[in-house]
Design an enzyme around this catalytic site. Sequence first.
Site, PDB file in Angstrom:
ATOM      1  CB  ALA A 105      37.087  54.161  46.709  1.00  0.00           C
ATOM      2  CE  LYS A 106      40.862  47.159  44.930  1.00  0.00           C
ATOM      3  NZ  LYS A 106      39.926  46.131  45.403  1.00  0.00           N
TER       4      LYS A 106
END
Length: 420
Positions: A105-106
């Site tokens: 994720a980011k």
Amino acid sequence: MEKKYNAYENALEVLRGAAEQAGYKHDEYVTLEYPERELKVSVPVVMDDGSVQVFEGYRVQHSSLRGPCKGGIRFHKDSDIEEVKALALWMTMKCAVANIPYGGAKGAVKVDPAKLSRGELQRLTRRYTAMVLPLIGPEKDIPAPDVNTNAETMGLIMDTYSMLKGYTVPGVVTGKPVEIGGSLGRSEATGRGVMITAMQLMKKLGMQPENTRAAVQGFGNVGSAAADLLAKQGVKICALSDVSGGIYCADGLDVSKVRAFIAAEKGRFLKDYTIDDVRHITNEELLEADVDLLIPAALENQITAENAGKIRAKYIVEAANGPTSVEADAILTQRGITVVPDILANAGGVVVSYFEWVQNIQSLMWEEKEVNRHLKEIMVRAFEEVWTICKEKQVTMRMAAYMSALKRLITAKHFRPIFP
Ligand code: GLU
């Protein structure tokens, strides 16, 4: 002319290239071409003068196939959804190469944090946390520091999440201050991983650290730690740079001294470093410096079709995420320059994030030497796996790293076929 850089398209091109070279059918990896979830949020902040500014924020979960989603949050004026999607995909690949049980994720907020006061930044961090609250949590998505965020930011995220839940949840973020559940060794872990990776490469090639000259682009958390740790191994760090420009010394810079100088006062940059007999250089000069090893530790798209032909280093170890464009990568390969890719070289940060999370959910506290020992084990094993694929399949290290990651992801998909 080089086409306009799009980080996500760049990431997809590499992913597809590796999947095709490894002989996978499109159906086997098609889900990896799409992020599982994308959230765009508006983050209103009451500024110090009483006015209201609204910032755009994002959280992208690329994959939860191998475990909870994991990845940092950056504050940067140029961040956008395409960049965050790419960074999330790279996290999936990175966790798979390192073989830690996470997806990718980011997150980001489109903001220039240098223009905000401490109070404004704190309010921004807390409101962003509230806005992405439905997505994050220790079992589903665990943020961490990235460009322009740090332990203090993570502490605020942990506190905001905990206040809204009604109880303390240390495992919701990693990279926290040690006093509130952070892990020893986390702050320098990415740089340490870069050092370990560079040392493994030198060992394979029979290079002596003392005879190796390096240039490091970026003097933030990752670049400064990597430069310092490599210098301690005997490598000559001849050039360093940050947003203000760079410094050069053919005999090697005193990295600890430079670090201490920058840390001594807020707002100090390398352009202000006039102590030793250093030459001030531009960022381009740094990338093209006459060294053996180049370590890009800043942002994406630094090594491009424009400058790839002029790089003099024979070896590149990518400490930043996505520093090399696809076009540049082809030029480097053709020129016989070895690139240790980001998803391997900079995995040390998320590896120690994993240790932090493990400590949090078990309420344990590890000693720093234990953290560093486990980090080294994981980095060396991942490096060896990638090196073996690289030699056996006669592909670049980037392709080999993606093949290693894809094998784990596609096997996981086999056991978790498409629902329903
Ligand atoms: N931001 C770091 C990275 O790009 C660390 C991520 C994490 O620890 O979750 O790898």
